[in-house]
Design an enzyme around this catalytic site. Structure first.
Site, short mmCIF file in Angstrom:
data_model
loop_
_atom_site.label_atom_id
_atom_site.label_comp_id
_atom_site.label_asym_id
_atom_site.label_seq_id
_atom_site.Cartn_x
_atom_site.Cartn_y
_atom_site.Cartn_z
N ILE A 77 0.75 -1.24 -0.07
CA ILE A 77 0.11 0.13 0.25
C ILE A 77 0.94 1.24 -0.04
O ILE A 77 1.80 1.21 0.67
CB ILE A 77 -0.86 0.22 1.24
CG1 ILE A 77 -1.78 -1.36 1.37
CG2 ILE A 77 -1.78 1.18 1.37
CD1 ILE A 77 -2.49 -1.27 0.01
N GLY A 107 -6.89 4.61 -0.73
CA GLY A 107 -7.39 3.28 -0.18
C GLY A 107 -6.74 2.04 -0.77
O GLY A 107 -5.83 2.18 -1.61
N HIS A 130 -5.83 -3.98 -11.76
CA HIS A 130 -6.45 -5.00 -10.75
C HIS A 130 -7.24 -6.14 -11.54
O HIS A 130 -7.85 -5.93 -12.24
CB HIS A 130 -7.36 -4.16 -9.72
CG HIS A 130 -7.69 -5.16 -8.35
ND1 HIS A 130 -7.04 -5.56 -7.46
CD2 HIS A 130 -8.91 -5.83 -8.43
CE1 HIS A 130 -7.51 -6.37 -6.76
NE2 HIS A 130 -9.00 -6.34 -7.25
C1 GRF Z 1 -1.63 -8.71 -12.09
O1 GRF Z 1 -2.54 -9.69 -12.08
C2 GRF Z 1 -1.91 -7.63 -11.39
O2 GRF Z 1 -3.17 -7.37 -11.80
C3 GRF Z 1 -1.97 -7.97 -10.08
O3 GRF Z 1 -0.78 -8.71 -9.91
C4 GRF Z 1 -0.57 -9.39 -11.23
C5 GRF Z 1 0.79 -8.92 -11.48
O4 GRF Z 1 1.38 -10.11 -12.58
N1 GRF Z 1 -1.94 -7.03 -9.16
P1 GRF Z 1 2.92 -9.82 -12.88
O5 GRF Z 1 3.72 -9.99 -11.83
O6 GRF Z 1 3.02 -8.62 -13.63
O7 GRF Z 1 3.10 -10.85 -13.80
#
Ligand code: GRF
Length: 199
Positions: A90, A141, A107
């Site tokens: 965070i 957040g 996300h």
């Molecule tokens: C992705 O799905 C992202 O949305 C999530 O973690 C994953 C990262 O994948 N927060 P990478 O490390 O880029 O392969």
């Protein structure tokens, strides 16, 4: 436009951004990669000659010192945009004060559903038939910032978390570079809770 990518993991989203940025007409370039731990994303950046920094919370006596160090590591590059791509921390108040409004996250769920570090598993366990990817501005957040783009991903009956996450990441690898390009060329219009790419 110079962008800095924050990562913590395998760095496949970083690779997608780097591949997009290799195109002559792509309007952004990755000038730095910063991680909170040694990880494949750091190796990917190093292999491509991009400056890297590892700013690990365990190296600092408290969170606010880590926050300041992370902010400095990123600010040194004077980025037009900061992208968190699988960054598992965070961001602190000092970082948000320095870069807020110019931080974008991807996300692996359709926010506001399933925020947090286990969105893929929670969507699967809930039994949704459609999940997806969300690209949003980062606020103070957890995955609550204004949404800029979303893309649906079907859940298959025999999916497990890994297979579903791979399918979502396939969509993220297309969506995130595209939205980054649009942000740096067209800009973002924010009005309170909402935001959109300027047309
Ligand atoms: C992705 O799905 C992202 O949305 C999530 O973690 C994953 C990262 O994948 N927060 P990478 O490390 O880029 O392969």
């Amino acid at each position: 436009a110079p962008i800095v990518v924050l990562a913590s993991g395998t760095g496949t989203l970083l690779e997608a951004i780097l591949d997009a940025a290799d195109a002559e007409d792509y309007p952004a370039s990755v000038v730095g990669v910063v991680a909170d731990r040694p990880c494949r994303a750091i190796e990917v950046a190093q292999a491509r000659g991009i400056p890297v920094a590892v700013v690990a919370p365990t190296s600092f006596s408290d969170r606010s010192r880590w926050d300041r160090a992370l902010t400095e590591a990123v600010s040194d590059h004077r980025p037009a945009l900061v992208v968190t791509a699988g960054f598992m921390r965070i961001l602190g108040s000092v970082f948000l004060a320095a870069h807020g409004g110019r931080i974008v996250n991807s996300h692996p769920a359709l926010l506001p559903a399933f925020p947090g570090a286990h969105g893929v598993r929670e969507a699967l366990d809930y039994g949704v038939k459609i999940t997806g990817a969300t690209v949003h501005l980062v606020d103070d957040g957890v995955d609550t910032g204004p949404i800029l783009a979303q893309s649906p991903v079907p859940v298959e009956p025999d999916d497990d978390e890994q297979r579903l996450h791979e399918r979502i990441k396939g969509v993220e690898r297309a969506l995130l570079p595209q939205v980054i390009g649009q942000i740096v060329t067209k800009g973002v219009v924010s009005d309170g809770r909402k935001a959109h790419i300027r047309e």
